[in-house]
Design an enzyme around this catalytic site. Structure first.
Site, mmCIF file in Angstrom:
data_model
loop_
_atom_site.group_PDB
_atom_site.id
_atom_site.type_symbol
_atom_site.label_atom_id
_atom_site.label_comp_id
_atom_site.label_asym_id
_atom_site.label_seq_id
_atom_site.Cartn_x
_atom_site.Cartn_y
_atom_site.Cartn_z
ATOM 1 N N HIS A 207 50.746 35.110 42.515
ATOM 2 C CA HIS A 207 50.655 36.189 43.496
ATOM 3 C C HIS A 207 50.586 35.703 44.936
ATOM 4 O O HIS A 207 50.617 36.513 45.864
ATOM 5 C CB HIS A 207 49.445 37.076 43.209
ATOM 6 C CG HIS A 207 48.142 36.408 43.542
ATOM 7 N ND1 HIS A 207 47.597 35.433 42.747
ATOM 8 C CD2 HIS A 207 47.305 36.554 44.592
ATOM 9 C CE1 HIS A 207 46.464 35.024 43.289
ATOM 10 N NE2 HIS A 207 46.262 35.683 44.417
HETATM 11 C C1 UD1 Z 1 44.312 39.626 47.661
HETATM 12 C C2 UD1 Z 1 43.604 38.471 48.369
HETATM 13 C C3 UD1 Z 1 43.813 37.173 47.598
HETATM 14 C C4 UD1 Z 1 43.421 37.340 46.137
HETATM 15 C C5 UD1 Z 1 44.205 38.522 45.563
HETATM 16 C C6 UD1 Z 1 43.891 38.784 44.114
HETATM 17 C C7 UD1 Z 1 43.480 38.633 50.816
HETATM 18 C C8 UD1 Z 1 44.004 38.119 52.084
HETATM 19 N N1 UD1 Z 1 44.120 38.270 49.702
HETATM 20 O O1 UD1 Z 1 45.686 39.352 47.711
HETATM 21 O O2 UD1 Z 1 43.023 36.162 48.163
HETATM 22 O O3 UD1 Z 1 43.693 36.155 45.434
HETATM 23 O O4 UD1 Z 1 43.857 39.689 46.330
HETATM 24 O O5 UD1 Z 1 44.739 39.764 43.590
HETATM 25 O O6 UD1 Z 1 42.501 39.339 50.819
HETATM 26 N N2 UD1 Z 1 48.555 46.444 45.354
HETATM 27 C C9 UD1 Z 1 48.640 47.424 44.393
HETATM 28 N N3 UD1 Z 1 47.477 47.854 43.832
HETATM 29 C C10 UD1 Z 1 46.261 47.384 44.177
HETATM 30 C C11 UD1 Z 1 46.189 46.385 45.159
HETATM 31 C C12 UD1 Z 1 47.339 45.931 45.742
HETATM 32 O O7 UD1 Z 1 49.712 47.891 44.042
HETATM 33 O O8 UD1 Z 1 45.237 47.833 43.607
HETATM 34 C C13 UD1 Z 1 49.797 45.938 45.956
HETATM 35 C C14 UD1 Z 1 50.116 46.555 47.300
HETATM 36 O O9 UD1 Z 1 51.464 46.781 47.362
HETATM 37 C C15 UD1 Z 1 49.751 45.462 48.276
HETATM 38 C C16 UD1 Z 1 49.977 44.202 47.470
HETATM 39 O O10 UD1 Z 1 49.684 44.546 46.121
HETATM 40 O O11 UD1 Z 1 50.497 45.536 49.422
HETATM 41 C C17 UD1 Z 1 49.085 43.067 47.891
HETATM 42 O O12 UD1 Z 1 47.724 43.448 47.878
HETATM 43 P P1 UD1 Z 1 46.662 42.828 48.937
HETATM 44 O O13 UD1 Z 1 45.293 43.330 48.632
HETATM 45 O O14 UD1 Z 1 47.180 43.006 50.303
HETATM 46 O O15 UD1 Z 1 46.717 41.306 48.675
HETATM 47 P P2 UD1 Z 1 46.760 40.463 47.348
HETATM 48 O O16 UD1 Z 1 48.076 39.804 47.284
HETATM 49 O O17 UD1 Z 1 46.317 41.259 46.155
#
Ligand code: UD1
Length: 365
Positions: A207
């Site tokens: 991820h």
């Molecule tokens: C975040 C953390 C990372 C951690 C990871 C675990 C930061 C900077 N990054 O990254 O350190 O390892 O979480 O997963 O805080 N999304 C969904 N559903 C959700 C959450 C996210 O669909 O419940 C999608 C959204 O499109 C979003 C993307 O996933 O834009 C990324 O989510 P985000 O929370 O921005 O960062 P992670 O890559 O999950």
């Protein structure tokens, strides 16, 4: 009067970490733990499922922030936490790990002169292109009490000028949760649902933006997974970000048509632990999995150039692949032939007692 501690969670890896504190909270009656959820992760499989599986209490407050740009997400968490602390000031703000929710709440607490405790402090990848590395450095800088997982963290914090009085090597809360849940995971045998056999498959999770948001890198990884799928079945648990990118780059269909590749969604904690424990090899860019595989004795190939968890390499089962696909293939052959000599080794303080050590300290602070 009880000491009130706000325990901040937001994103997936936070839930397993704080579960170790709530699991022993009743032994510390002088502390009141208040769970605050920023809503950084919101899907049931990214958040809700962990509450039911790990026996976490419902949050006393949910900010419902959701996915935004880093700046907006961080700012919205700050606004919400500031408002919360104005009305419900805690004695201590406890943050874990390195996600945006961690740094946002630490910054608010610091300006309000609330004592900040950082759990999983001191980890450094020395790679400032990772958002998590920036979050770690800033959070550690703002924190009053630094609880550390492994000796490298102590060295990093002292080198950065922290007083040794602030730094406490207490072990790893995530491993507390693993040890507490392992029996349940052993019974689950989740791999059977995917037609897989014990120690006969590779488990893949990815991820990190450096892997999945970079088109060239992601295409190379997909190539290697296709190669691997001729050798052993592959189960690939897709983070929403990864799924989106694979579709965008038209790589999803390349993986989907291969019979020996199972593309699945995010797994619950117990399911992931079951799949990990029974895998022949784990291929990942996750920080937590590097630690978990080390304790479980499962070979781990990490698709990154660096790790903030060096003990998983020196004492555990982890190897960094650094985009060296020759090395990747050689190690897969070694694992196939049972010659990947790493085995789980005991890591000091990764003994299931870290949550108790932390709360005992906070009781007496
Ligand atoms: C975040 C953390 C990372 C951690 C990871 C675990 C930061 C900077 N990054 O990254 O350190 O390892 O979480 O997963 O805080 N999304 C969904 N559903 C959700 C959450 C996210 O669909 O419940 C999608 C959204 O499109 C979003 C993307 O996933 O834009 C990324 O989510 P985000 O929370 O921005 O960062 P992670 O890559 O999950």
């Amino acid at each position: 009067m009880k000491k009130i501690i706000d325990i901040i969670v937001g994103a997936r890896p936070n839930f397993m970490k704080v579960a170790a504190l709530f699991a022993v909270a009743e032994n510390f009656p002088s502390l009141e733990l208040r769970l605050i959820h920023t809503g950084q992760h919101y899907d049931v499989e990214m958040s809700g499922v962990f509450f039911s599986e790990l026996g976490l209490p419902a949050p006393v407050k949910h900010f419902g922030v959701g996915s935004k740009s880093h700046a907006i997400q961080t700012a919205e968490i700050m606004l919400a936490y500031e408002e919360w602390t104005d009305k419900q000031r805690p004695d201590i703000c406890l943050v874990v790990g390195d996600v945006n929710s961690t740094v946002a709440c630490a910054l608010v607490a610091s300006k309000k002169k609330i004592l900040i405790v950082h759990v999983e402090s001191g980890l450094r990848s020395f790679d400032r292109s990772m958002p998590e590395e920036l979050n770690r450095i800033i959070t550690d800088n703002l924190s009053d009490v630094l609880f550390v997982n492994e000796p490298s963290g102590v060295d990093n914090l002292i080198r950065e000028g922290n007083s040794p009085d602030k730094v406490h090597l207490v072990g790893n809360v995530m491993i507390d949760t693993l040890l507490a849940q392992r029996v349940k995971a052993k019974k689950r045998k989740k791999y059977l649902e995917f037609g897989l056999e014990h120690k006969e498959y590779a488990f893949v999770t990815l991820h990190r933006p450096s892997n999945v948001d970079d088109n060239t890198e992601l295409a190379k990884i997909v190539d290697q997974l296709l190669w691997l799928s001729d050798i052993m079945p592959v189960i690939f648990s897709l983070h929403p970000r990864t799924k989106k990118q694979l579709h965008k780059m038209k790589l999803y269909s390349l993986l989907e048509v291969v019979e020996s590749i199972r593309l699945i969604g995010p797994l619950s904690y117990i399911d992931a632990l079951s799949i990990t424990d029974n895998a022949k090899v784990v291929i990942t860019d996750s920080g937590g999995l590097q630690e978990e595989t080390s304790v479980l004795g499962v070979p781990c190939l990490t698709l990154r150039n660096n790790t903030e968890r060096p003990i998983t390499i020196t004492k555990g089962t982890n190897t960094l692949i650094k985009s060296d696909w020759g090395l990747f293939r050689r190690l897969i052959s070694k694992i196939e032939e049972d010659e990947y000599l790493k085995d789980s080794v005991e890591i000091p303080f990764w003994d299931g007692q870290t949550g108790s050590r932390i709360l005992k300290f906070l009781e007496n602070i």
